[in-house]
Write a protein that holds these residues in place. Structure first.
Motif, mmCIF file in Angstrom:
data_model
loop_
_atom_site.group_PDB
_atom_site.id
_atom_site.type_symbol
_atom_site.label_atom_id
_atom_site.label_comp_id
_atom_site.label_asym_id
_atom_site.label_seq_id
_atom_site.Cartn_x
_atom_site.Cartn_y
_atom_site.Cartn_z
ATOM 1 N N THR A 174 101.093 79.785 -19.346
ATOM 2 C CA THR A 174 101.513 78.662 -18.506
ATOM 3 C C THR A 174 100.386 77.652 -18.348
ATOM 4 O O THR A 174 100.629 76.441 -18.356
ATOM 5 C CB THR A 174 102.004 79.165 -17.133
ATOM 6 N N SER A 175 99.155 78.119 -18.252
ATOM 7 C CA SER A 175 98.007 77.222 -18.179
ATOM 8 C C SER A 175 97.913 76.378 -19.460
ATOM 9 O O SER A 175 97.643 75.178 -19.409
ATOM 10 C CB SER A 175 96.727 78.038 -17.978
ATOM 11 N N GLY A 176 98.147 77.006 -20.610
ATOM 12 C CA GLY A 176 98.143 76.279 -21.881
ATOM 13 C C GLY A 176 99.245 75.229 -21.934
ATOM 14 O O GLY A 176 99.032 74.107 -22.399
ATOM 15 N N VAL A 177 100.424 75.578 -21.443
ATOM 16 C CA VAL A 177 101.549 74.633 -21.425
ATOM 17 C C VAL A 177 101.253 73.492 -20.448
ATOM 18 O O VAL A 177 101.512 72.314 -20.753
ATOM 19 C CB VAL A 177 102.869 75.351 -21.061
ATOM 20 N N ASN A 178 100.696 73.821 -19.281
ATOM 21 C CA ASN A 178 100.352 72.772 -18.310
ATOM 22 C C ASN A 178 99.293 71.821 -18.871
ATOM 23 O O ASN A 178 99.379 70.602 -18.674
ATOM 24 C CB ASN A 178 99.861 73.389 -16.997
ATOM 25 N N LEU A 179 98.314 72.365 -19.579
ATOM 26 C CA LEU A 179 97.294 71.520 -20.203
ATOM 27 C C LEU A 179 97.943 70.617 -21.246
ATOM 28 O O LEU A 179 97.632 69.423 -21.322
ATOM 29 C CB LEU A 179 96.194 72.370 -20.830
ATOM 30 N N ALA A 180 98.863 71.158 -22.025
ATOM 31 C CA ALA A 180 99.569 70.344 -23.023
ATOM 32 C C ALA A 180 100.346 69.218 -22.339
ATOM 33 O O ALA A 180 100.363 68.082 -22.835
ATOM 34 C CB ALA A 180 100.506 71.224 -23.851
ATOM 35 N N SER A 181 100.947 69.495 -21.200
ATOM 36 C CA SER A 181 101.678 68.467 -20.449
ATOM 37 C C SER A 181 100.750 67.368 -19.958
ATOM 38 O O SER A 181 101.083 66.181 -19.995
ATOM 39 C CB SER A 181 102.437 69.083 -19.282
ATOM 40 N N GLU A 182 99.557 67.770 -19.486
ATOM 41 C CA GLU A 182 98.566 66.775 -19.037
ATOM 42 C C GLU A 182 98.130 65.882 -20.204
ATOM 43 O O GLU A 182 98.027 64.662 -20.056
ATOM 44 C CB GLU A 182 97.333 67.483 -18.467
ATOM 45 N N VAL A 183 97.863 66.493 -21.342
ATOM 46 C CA VAL A 183 97.439 65.739 -22.519
ATOM 47 C C VAL A 183 98.574 64.811 -22.988
ATOM 48 O O VAL A 183 98.334 63.667 -23.324
ATOM 49 C CB VAL A 183 96.994 66.691 -23.661
#
Length: 189
Positions: A174-183
């Motif tokens: 989920t942290s990886g997905v959230n980072l992808a959303s921020e990017v």
């Protein structure tokens, strides 16, 4: 004299073995790289199925993003009919067994997560490794491209149900997905 002779024989065997290993490594490195690239291309297609082709983001832009987000491993533009329809963003976040690679596909027009797949990881078999199953990563499909949270029961619109006994892995993905959303939000400006 016998010792010197044995030493020379062992040295010769070592040189030959090292040469064979070096040759084998050189020959297989290209094949291994191709297999990894094919797997990445397949994952990109799975997380952004509408795209006809994928183009790596300009290296200057990628380096700029990686300066503030070192967990971002690569970014590809998903292209259909000559237009960018979304992005695939690969991140590497810390899980229970080490780095967990997550590829997230985000639709540019609808600003939703089209799909998520896991790449290389060393999560515990039978627990964290369950994150590679559709029953877990499928939860991300069609979620809004915004902050998601891991919960242990009754997930809502922006919640992901944790894998029982593998909350650390669930949070890493989920942290990886959230980072992808921020990017994605940065790229979509």
């Amino acid at each position: 004299m016998k010792i010197a002779k044995l030493g020379l024989i062992l040295f010769a065997i070592t040189v030959v073995a090292a040469g064979i290993l070096g040759f084998a490594n050189e020959k297989t490195a290209v094949l291994i790289e191709k297999v990894n690239e094919d797997a990445n291309n397949e994952s990109r297609q799975q997380v952004l199925p509408e795209a006809d082709e994928f183009k790596e983001l300009e290296s200057n832009k990628l380096k700029e993003i990686q300066t503030s987000n070192p967990e971002v491993l690569d970014i590809y533009e998903g292209i259909k009919g000559g237009e960018v329809i979304g992005y695939t963003i690969k991140t590497g976040t810390n899980g229970y067994g080490g780095i967990v690679e997550v590829i997230t596909g985000i639709n540019k027009e609808e600003k939703i997560i089209e799909g998520v797949r896991l790449g290389n990881n060393n999560e515990t078999p039978g627990l964290g490794a369950l994150a590679t199953e559709e029953s877990f990563y499928g939860q991300y499909d069609k979620k809004p491209s915004e902050e998601l949270e891991v919960v242990k029961s009754a997930p809502g619109e922006t919640d992901i149900l944790a894998i029982t006994g593998a909350t650390i892995t669930s949070k890493a993905v989920t942290s990886g997905v959230n980072l992808a959303s921020e990017v994605f939000a940065e790229l979509d400006k």
